[in-house]
Write a protein that holds these residues in place. Structure first.
Motif, PDB file in Angstrom:
ATOM      1  N   UNK A 163       0.836  -1.205   0.000  1.00 50.08           N
ATOM      2  CA  UNK A 163       0.000   0.000   0.000  1.00 50.08           C
ATOM      3  C   UNK A 163       0.871   1.256   0.000  1.00 50.08           C
ATOM      4  N   UNK A 164       1.912   1.266   0.803  1.00 49.50           N
ATOM      5  CA  UNK A 164       2.794   2.440   0.850  1.00 49.50           C
ATOM      6  C   UNK A 164       3.540   2.640  -0.469  1.00 49.50           C
ATOM      7  N   UNK A 165       3.954   1.561  -1.102  1.00 45.86           N
ATOM      8  CA  UNK A 165       4.624   1.680  -2.400  1.00 45.86           C
ATOM      9  C   UNK A 165       3.660   2.188  -3.470  1.00 45.86           C
ATOM     10  N   UNK A 166       2.422   1.694  -3.469  1.00 43.56           N
ATOM     11  CA  UNK A 166       1.426   2.166  -4.437  1.00 43.56           C
ATOM     12  C   UNK A 166       1.100   3.632  -4.190  1.00 43.56           C
ATOM     13  N   UNK A 167       0.917   4.001  -2.936  1.00 40.67           N
ATOM     14  CA  UNK A 167       0.657   5.400  -2.585  1.00 40.67           C
ATOM     15  C   UNK A 167       1.823   6.287  -3.029  1.00 40.67           C
ATOM     16  N   UNK A 168       3.025   5.831  -2.816  1.00 38.49           N
ATOM     17  CA  UNK A 168       4.208   6.586  -3.253  1.00 38.49           C
ATOM     18  C   UNK A 168       4.242   6.732  -4.769  1.00 38.49           C
ATOM     19  N   UNK A 169       3.840   5.690  -5.480  1.00 38.58           N
ATOM     20  CA  UNK A 169       3.810   5.752  -6.948  1.00 38.58           C
ATOM     21  C   UNK A 169       2.822   6.812  -7.429  1.00 38.58           C
ATOM     22  N   UNK A 170       1.660   6.857  -6.800  1.00 37.37           N
ATOM     23  CA  UNK A 170       0.650   7.850  -7.186  1.00 37.37           C
ATOM     24  C   UNK A 170       1.136   9.261  -6.851  1.00 37.37           C
ATOM     25  N   UNK A 171       1.669   9.425  -5.663  1.00 38.45           N
ATOM     26  CA  UNK A 171       2.157  10.744  -5.246  1.00 38.45           C
ATOM     27  C   UNK A 171       3.316  11.199  -6.132  1.00 38.45           C
ATOM     28  N   UNK A 172       4.175  10.275  -6.537  1.00 36.46           N
ATOM     29  CA  UNK A 172       5.338  10.662  -7.346  1.00 36.46           C
ATOM     30  C   UNK A 172       4.928  11.230  -8.704  1.00 36.46           C
ATOM     31  N   UNK A 173       3.725  10.908  -9.173  1.00 36.51           N
ATOM     32  CA  UNK A 173       3.252  11.487 -10.433  1.00 36.51           C
ATOM     33  C   UNK A 173       2.972  12.980 -10.308  1.00 36.51           C
ATOM     34  N   UNK A 174       2.850  13.471  -9.084  1.00 35.84           N
ATOM     35  CA  UNK A 174       2.617  14.896  -8.840  1.00 35.84           C
ATOM     36  C   UNK A 174       3.923  15.707  -8.822  1.00 35.84           C
ATOM     37  N   UNK A 175       5.049  15.031  -8.811  1.00 38.06           N
ATOM     38  CA  UNK A 175       6.337  15.734  -8.811  1.00 38.06           C
ATOM     39  C   UNK A 175       6.507  16.411 -10.167  1.00 38.06           C
ATOM     40  N   UNK A 176       6.865  17.689 -10.172  1.00 42.11           N
ATOM     41  CA  UNK A 176       7.019  18.373 -11.459  1.00 42.11           C
ATOM     42  C   UNK A 176       8.175  17.773 -12.268  1.00 42.11           C
ATOM     43  N   UNK A 177       8.012  17.756 -13.581  1.00 41.59           N
ATOM     44  CA  UNK A 177       9.109  17.217 -14.413  1.00 41.59           C
ATOM     45  C   UNK A 177      10.341  18.095 -14.275  1.00 41.59           C
ATOM     46  N   UNK A 178      11.495  17.472 -14.374  1.00 44.09           N
ATOM     47  CA  UNK A 178      12.721  18.268 -14.282  1.00 44.09           C
ATOM     48  C   UNK A 178      13.227  18.548 -15.691  1.00 44.09           C
TER      49      UNK A 178
END
Length: 157
Positions: A137-152
């Motif tokens: 669950x924490x890995x899936x949540x992290x995957x979803x949240x990481x999509x919100x990181x702005x592109x570099x």
């Protein structure tokens, strides 16, 4: 003799640890070659999702050989996570504070990792269900949240 038997056991663990460490090499190379084409945040998210999926294998396969194989797989699919974090975190901050920001993030990640290992060990003896589900669950949540990181951009790193 007894001493050669114990050194044989130690050598076996060393070989297993070597295999687990070596498992991240192909995905590290993949990450280096393709991260700019795929995108840092997409690669981070995909790797986190693959990591979550690999955790569920612990339910299906158990035993010493399977533990090494699953550890190799988990190490391989999580290697891009660390590569991408090492790229993304500094790029999110202005050049004059990147070192400090990266240091704080790295320290925080290590403390969280130690706490997670401790919590995982508390539950694993009673039932593997809780730590497996919690980890996934924490890995899936992290995957979803990481999509919100702005592109570099290429100019930021």
């Amino acid at each position: 003799s007894q001493s050669s038997g114990s050194s044989g056991i130690n050598a076996e663990y060393g070989v297993e640890a070597f295999y687990v460490s070596l498992a991240s090499l192909p995905t590290n190379i993949f990450t280096i070659l393709l991260s700019d084409r795929i995108g840092h945040t997409r690669l981070l998210s995909a790797s986190l999702l693959l990591s979550a999926c690999s955790v569920f294998l612990l339910w299906e396969f158990n035993g010493p050989s399977w533990t090494v194989i699953i550890s190799c797989l988990f190490n391989a699919v999580t290697a891009p996570v660390f590569c991408m974090l090492d790229t993304i975190i500094p790029a999110l901050y202005p050049p004059d504070s990147r070192g400090t920001a990266f240091g704080y993030h790295t320290a925080f990640i290590r403390v969280v990792s130690m706490c997670a290992t401790w919590i995982f060990s508390m539950f694993i003896d009673s039932s593997p269900t809780v730590p497996i589900l919690l980890t996934a669950v924490l890995l899936i949540l992290s995957a979803v949240i990481s999509l919100k990181v702005p592109p570099i951009s290429s100019s930021s790193h």
